[in-house]
Design a protein around this motif. Structure first.
Motif, PDB file in Angstrom:
ATOM      1  N   GLN A  74      -9.069  -2.860   6.247  1.00 18.63           N
ATOM      2  CA  GLN A  74      -8.313  -4.116   6.246  1.00 18.63           C
ATOM      3  C   GLN A  74      -7.916  -4.508   7.661  1.00 18.63           C
ATOM      4  O   GLN A  74      -7.978  -5.686   8.037  1.00 18.63           O
ATOM      5  CB  GLN A  74      -7.064  -3.965   5.377  1.00 18.63           C
ATOM      6  N   ASN A  75      -7.520  -3.525   8.488  1.00 19.92           N
ATOM      7  CA  ASN A  75      -7.181  -3.807   9.879  1.00 19.92           C
ATOM      8  C   ASN A  75      -8.389  -4.302  10.668  1.00 19.92           C
ATOM      9  O   ASN A  75      -8.274  -5.193  11.508  1.00 19.92           O
ATOM     10  CB  ASN A  75      -6.594  -2.564  10.554  1.00 19.92           C
TER      11      ASN A  75
ATOM     12  N   GLN B 251      -6.777   5.102   0.129  1.00 14.05           N
ATOM     13  CA  GLN B 251      -6.081   3.891   0.539  1.00 14.05           C
ATOM     14  C   GLN B 251      -5.969   3.798   2.058  1.00 14.05           C
ATOM     15  O   GLN B 251      -6.004   2.704   2.622  1.00 14.05           O
ATOM     16  CB  GLN B 251      -4.689   3.861  -0.098  1.00 14.05           C
ATOM     17  N   GLN B 252      -5.841   4.958   2.737  1.00 13.27           N
ATOM     18  CA  GLN B 252      -5.792   4.939   4.201  1.00 13.27           C
ATOM     19  C   GLN B 252      -7.089   4.396   4.787  1.00 13.27           C
ATOM     20  O   GLN B 252      -7.082   3.645   5.764  1.00 13.27           O
ATOM     21  CB  GLN B 252      -5.525   6.356   4.721  1.00 13.27           C
TER      22      GLN B 252
ATOM     23  N   GLU C 128      -4.114   8.177  -2.051  1.00 14.13           N
ATOM     24  CA  GLU C 128      -3.528   7.879  -0.747  1.00 14.13           C
ATOM     25  C   GLU C 128      -4.553   8.021   0.368  1.00 14.13           C
ATOM     26  O   GLU C 128      -4.594   7.212   1.304  1.00 14.13           O
ATOM     27  CB  GLU C 128      -2.336   8.808  -0.485  1.00 14.13           C
TER      28      GLU C 128
ATOM     29  N   ARG D 208      -3.354   0.414  -4.909  1.00 16.03           N
ATOM     30  CA  ARG D 208      -1.897   0.580  -4.843  1.00 16.03           C
ATOM     31  C   ARG D 208      -1.246   0.552  -6.223  1.00 16.03           C
ATOM     32  O   ARG D 208      -0.237   1.224  -6.453  1.00 16.03           O
ATOM     33  CB  ARG D 208      -1.293  -0.509  -3.948  1.00 16.03           C
TER      34      ARG D 208
ATOM     35  N   MET E  77      -9.295  -3.988  -0.336  1.00 15.01           N
ATOM     36  CA  MET E  77      -8.952  -5.026   0.629  1.00 15.01           C
ATOM     37  C   MET E  77      -8.761  -6.363  -0.077  1.00 15.01           C
ATOM     38  O   MET E  77      -9.232  -6.566  -1.185  1.00 15.01           O
ATOM     39  CB  MET E  77     -10.066  -5.185   1.678  1.00 15.01           C
TER      40      MET E  77
ATOM     41  N   TRP F  12      -9.098   2.289   3.239  1.00 13.61           N
ATOM     42  CA  TRP F  12      -9.106   0.845   2.965  1.00 13.61           C
ATOM     43  C   TRP F  12      -8.163   0.107   3.899  1.00 13.61           C
ATOM     44  O   TRP F  12      -8.438  -1.036   4.308  1.00 13.61           O
ATOM     45  CB  TRP F  12      -8.740   0.580   1.504  1.00 13.61           C
ATOM     46  N   ASP F  13      -7.029   0.739   4.252  1.00 12.83           N
ATOM     47  CA  ASP F  13      -6.104   0.113   5.200  1.00 12.83           C
ATOM     48  C   ASP F  13      -6.762  -0.043   6.567  1.00 12.83           C
ATOM     49  O   ASP F  13      -6.558  -1.063   7.259  1.00 12.83           O
ATOM     50  CB  ASP F  13      -4.824   0.952   5.329  1.00 12.83           C
TER      51      ASP F  13
END
Length: 537
Positions: free
Chosen positions: A243-244, A236-237, A233, A204, A380, A239-240
């Protein structure tokens, strides 16, 4: 090697040989004194020149400037670090740190500083320590430049980079150089290389750096910049999502701890124990009491407080569970509605008892040092308390499997679960198996309370937050099956965390409940149904 590469290498050697010594030879004292009459814009330019001096002696002066402790004497406009001394100030030389005597408050004037200047100061201090002999200081300095890039520090960063031999520090300095190049007047080719470096850095912060320069960057670099932003981006999606999944596994481990004791009592005894959440709550309060005693009597043992609280919570809640089974539940076997109402009444009694003893407000339960903080894994962030709770949940799960498979008590439990009448006819004392099974389930709930005290509020209502979810986990996974409880808890945890961002926490839970109801219509016995003549009858 190309001519361009040779020239770059030659220039790096020149910087290494001449730039750093020249920094040290320039005298920053006139620049510091010039801050006395400078406005904010002039002060920013002076800070760049001070940083370019490369003189580490200016660090105390820059610190004092950022903290509002830099003053100039009205009589001669000389700048000093000022510390309160009685009714006046003690003046300290900004370079040597030597005392310059005292001055009355009306004899000096504070040099004003704003947030923009503080940012420039942080960047300047980062650049000044890039040539430190201490590896940790250089790494910290590179991080400071990376967070607050400045074209004024670019020459110093490149000089330090040419001299650096440590791989990690050198990589960080290359990243710091790249973000500084983007805000400088360097060539398009250099900026294109900087964009590639920042894209490879990812995360980020890199995305924020690229977005911040998107409005002012050269038109020829717009395509490279947009491609880099899109790539970050996209990464990052992913990694998101990871993370979830991590958040879901950590939530699932909490549900596993809360539900695993309920799976044992519900599976063996067929008891719908509405007081199970209060066993979790009693375990959390046991942790609070243990920590309170340690704080008052042996504060040096605080990091061991959870290890001490585990057996205490298990024994306390196990004993309470044994009393409940012997005093209430054993008279209600075969009457599920009466058992549900009785255990609900017991839960209210336990809640009110805790309110009367400890009060209705939340109690403070501290985190030991080894459960505090976090660490990054790619894009993360992993918190230590969640990590330890996941490992702890798996340990409890394995220990219960060993108990059920390898011990005589576990054999008796499994026999009673599969066929109570046959077990009784073989000489197994089913009433005592019931009693100690209920005590074991309650004790495990107490251990769950120790873990939950590290991530949730310790209050009389703590157990109510987990009782419904625990029943959902048990029913979904298969009543009385530990493997079903594990899969059910982790599955529901991950599903919750993927639903929450899109539909909200409350609606997410409702959707999970609806999905479980639909699933039970197809598989009434859950994911892993128990086998046995009595069970299947």
């Amino acid at each position: 090697m190309t001519l361009k590469s040779l020239l770059q290498a030659f220039l790096a050697c020149l910087i290494l040989s001449f730039a750093a010594p020249s920094f040290a030879q320039s005298d920053p004292k006139p620049l510091i004194d010039a801050l006395a009459k400078a406005d904010f814009n002039e002060a920013e330019k002076l800070l760049g020149q001070i940083a370019a001096s490369g003189d580490a002696r200016v660090v105390p002066a820059l610190n004092a400037f950022a903290e509002g402790d830099l003053y100039f004497r009205k009589s001669d406009n000389l700048v000093f670090i000022a510390k309160t001394a009685g009714s006046g100030f003690e003046l300290i030389d900004p370079l040597t740190g030597a005392s310059a005597g005292q001055a009355a408050k009306n004899a000096v004037t504070k040099i004003k500083v704003n947030n923009n200047l503080r940012r420039v100061i942080r960047s300047a201090m980062g650049g000044l320590t890039l040539l430190s002999a201490d590896r940790a200081v250089r790494l910290q300095a590179a991080d400071a430049v990376l967070r607050s890039p400045s074209p004024e520090n670019l020459d110093l960063v490149e000089a330090a980079l040419a001299k650096e031999t440590d791989k990690e520090v050198k990589a960080r300095m290359e990243e710091a150089r790249a973000v500084s190049v983007l805000s400088s007047d360097r060539s398009i080719d250099e900026k294109r290389g900087a964009i590639e470096t920042i894209k490879n850095l990812g995360g980020r912060n890199s995305l924020g750096i690229l977005n911040s320069v998107s409005g002012s960057i050269d038109a020829g670099l717009k395509g490279d910049l947009d491609a880099a932003i899109a790539a970050i981006e996209s990464e990052q999606q992913l990694w998101d999502m990871a993370q979830n999944v991590w958040y879901g596994l950590s939530l699932g481990s909490v549900l596993l701890l809360a539900a695993i004791g309920l799976a044992i009592t519900f599976g063996v005894m067929g008891i719908i124990n509405m007081a199970h959440g209060e066993m979790v709550m009693l375990g959390a309060y046991s942790t609070f009491v243990v920590q309170d005693v340690i704080r008052d009597n042996a504060p040096n043992l605080f990091d061991w407080s959870l290890a001490i609280a585990l057996p205490v919570a298990f024994l306390v809640t196990g004993a309470v569970g044994l009393v409940i089974e012997r005093g209430v539940i054993r008279f209600l076997y075969g009457r599920p509605l009466e058992t549900l109402l009785a255990t609900w009444g017991v839960s209210l009694i336990l809640q009110q008892t805790i309110r009367s003893i400890f009060g209705p407000t939340n109690q403070e339960v501290g985190n030991p040092s080894w459960m505090s903080g976090s660490f990054p894994v790619g894009g993360m962030t992993i918190t230590w308390n969640r990590m330890w709770i996941i490992l702890f949940s798996m340990s409890i799960f394995v220990a219960l499997l060993v108990l059920l498979k390898k011990s005589a008590f576990g054999l008796n439990m499994r026999a009673v679960t599969q066929n109570r009448r046959m077990a009784s006819s073989m000489g197994i004392k089913t009433p005592w198996v019931d009693a100690f099974t209920f005590a074991l389930g309650s004790g495990i709930a107490g251990i769950a309370g120790v873990a939950l005290s590290q991530i949730d509020n310790v209050s009389p209502n703590l157990g109510q937050s987990y009782i419904i979810d625990s029943f959902m986990v048990v029913v979904f996974g298969g009543v009385g099956n530990l493997w079903g409880t594990l899969v059910g808890a982790l599955s529901l945890g991950v599903l919750n965390k993927f639903l929450e961002p899109s539909v909200g926490a409350v609606l997410g839970k409702i959707l999970v409940l609806v999905l479980i109801i639909l699933f039970i219509q197809k598989r009434p016995r859950g994911l892993f149904a128990l086998k046995g003549r009595a069970v299947e009858a």
